[in-house]
Design a protein around this motif. Sequence first.
Motif, PDB file in Angstrom:
ATOM      1  N   GLU A   1       0.680  -0.568  -4.997  1.00  0.00           N
ATOM      2  CA  GLU A   1      -0.566   0.420  -4.539  1.00  0.00           C
ATOM      3  C   GLU A   1      -1.847   0.080  -5.510  1.00  0.00           C
ATOM      4  OE1 GLU A   1      -1.210   2.918  -2.276  1.00  0.00           O
ATOM      5  OE2 GLU A   1      -2.994   3.043  -3.229  1.00  0.00           O
ATOM      6  N   ILE A   2      -3.001   0.170  -4.827  1.00  0.00           N
ATOM      7  CA  ILE A   2      -4.212  -0.211  -5.445  1.00  0.00           C
ATOM      8  C   ILE A   2      -4.805   1.051  -6.265  1.00  0.00           C
ATOM      9  CG2 ILE A   2      -5.927   0.461  -3.961  1.00  0.00           C
ATOM     10  CD1 ILE A   2      -6.292  -2.699  -4.591  1.00  0.00           C
TER      11      ILE A   2
ATOM     12  N   GLU B   1      -4.087  -9.457  -7.216  1.00  0.00           N
ATOM     13  CA  GLU B   1      -2.844  -9.642  -6.717  1.00  0.00           C
ATOM     14  C   GLU B   1      -1.771  -9.280  -7.941  1.00  0.00           C
ATOM     15  OE1 GLU B   1      -1.766 -13.667  -5.139  1.00  0.00           O
ATOM     16  OE2 GLU B   1      -0.383 -13.403  -6.680  1.00  0.00           O
TER      17      GLU B   1
ATOM     18  N   VAL C   1      -8.532  -1.621   3.890  1.00  0.00           N
ATOM     19  CA  VAL C   1      -7.569  -2.682   2.711  1.00  0.00           C
ATOM     20  C   VAL C   1      -8.644  -3.002   1.828  1.00  0.00           C
ATOM     21  CG1 VAL C   1      -6.048  -4.378   2.426  1.00  0.00           C
ATOM     22  CG2 VAL C   1      -5.778  -3.001   4.578  1.00  0.00           C
ATOM     23  N   ASP C   2      -8.224  -2.852   0.325  1.00  0.00           N
ATOM     24  CA  ASP C   2      -9.098  -3.549  -0.288  1.00  0.00           C
ATOM     25  C   ASP C   2      -8.718  -4.890  -0.703  1.00  0.00           C
ATOM     26  OD1 ASP C   2     -10.387  -4.271  -3.098  1.00  0.00           O
ATOM     27  OD2 ASP C   2     -10.367  -2.017  -3.639  1.00  0.00           O
ATOM     28  N   THR C   3      -9.577  -5.733  -0.263  1.00  0.00           N
ATOM     29  CA  THR C   3      -9.332  -7.110  -0.429  1.00  0.00           C
ATOM     30  C   THR C   3     -10.042  -7.941  -1.758  1.00  0.00           C
ATOM     31  OG1 THR C   3     -11.100  -7.633   1.124  1.00  0.00           O
ATOM     32  CG2 THR C   3      -8.959  -7.562   2.021  1.00  0.00           C
TER      33      THR C   3
ATOM     34  N   GLU D   1      -9.499  -6.759  -4.998  1.00  0.00           N
ATOM     35  CA  GLU D   1      -8.709  -6.715  -6.209  1.00  0.00           C
ATOM     36  C   GLU D   1      -7.662  -7.592  -6.580  1.00  0.00           C
ATOM     37  OE1 GLU D   1      -8.814  -4.225  -8.896  1.00  0.00           O
ATOM     38  OE2 GLU D   1     -10.715  -3.624  -7.978  1.00  0.00           O
TER      39      GLU D   1
ATOM     40  N   SER E   1      -3.101  -5.301  -6.199  1.00  0.00           N
ATOM     41  CA  SER E   1      -3.365  -5.648  -4.613  1.00  0.00           C
ATOM     42  C   SER E   1      -1.968  -6.321  -4.126  1.00  0.00           C
ATOM     43  CB  SER E   1      -4.484  -6.223  -3.999  1.00  0.00           C
ATOM     44  OG  SER E   1      -4.733  -6.753  -3.103  1.00  0.00           O
TER      45      SER E   1
ATOM     46  N   GLY F   1       0.823  -0.987   0.098  1.00  0.00           N
ATOM     47  CA  GLY F   1       0.001  -0.054  -0.036  1.00  0.00           C
ATOM     48  C   GLY F   1       0.883   1.242  -0.005  1.00  0.00           C
TER      49      GLY F   1
END
Length: 169
Positions: free
Chosen positions: A62-63, A113, A107-109, A111, A88, A41
């Motif tokens: 970074e998302i 990886e 935290v975006d879970t 998207e 992610s 992040g």
Amino acid sequence: MLADDLVIENFVPCDFHLLDQALSWIEQNHLLTGVRFCELGSGFGVAAMLAALRGMESVGIEIESTLVDQANRLSAELDLSAQFYCGSFVPHDVSEIVEISRDVEHVDTSESEVYQEIGLDLDDFDLFFAFPWPGEEHFFESVFTAGAAVNSLLLTYRGRNGMHLLRKT
Ligand SMILES: C[S@@+](CC[C@H](N)C(=O)[O-])C[C@H]1O[C@@H](n2cnc3c(N)ncnc32)[C@H](O)[C@@H]1O
């Protein structure tokens, strides 16, 4: 940040001076097992750039694409080797991810990886840095414990409580 109307709610920068001191302390105490650094992040990517200045092979994940573009631009302007990737940091193969992310809002879970694009896996890195939202530290520690290499380190910034360093044993 001030030049842009866009507000990215999950992005809050950490205390970079304290972070730089923590990186010096880790180096001076010979705590590293290797030179690969990953910022989980990465926002504007300052941690990854400070690590690159110390000669580490440094990446940030970074998302938000705007932040990735800005970080890559600044890294190039400063002639640093730090590279930033959009996607992610949460690996898709953490089996208990639904359980550990239950109370995690920042935290975006969802998207995908990004490790394949980087060409490295979580267990290829020697030092991670993250600035978790207060109360969400456990999520980063769980991802680290599940996927990082034995003896690697996770440094987290904890606001008023300063820096926290964890080694996987
Ligand atoms: C509190 S900010 C910290 C930024 C930077 N590391 C710093 O210390 O200044 C957390 C960042 O994580 C990003 N983020 C949230 N979920 C993510 C995910 N699953 N993968 C990658 N980045 C994510 C947010 O967009 C935000 O920029």
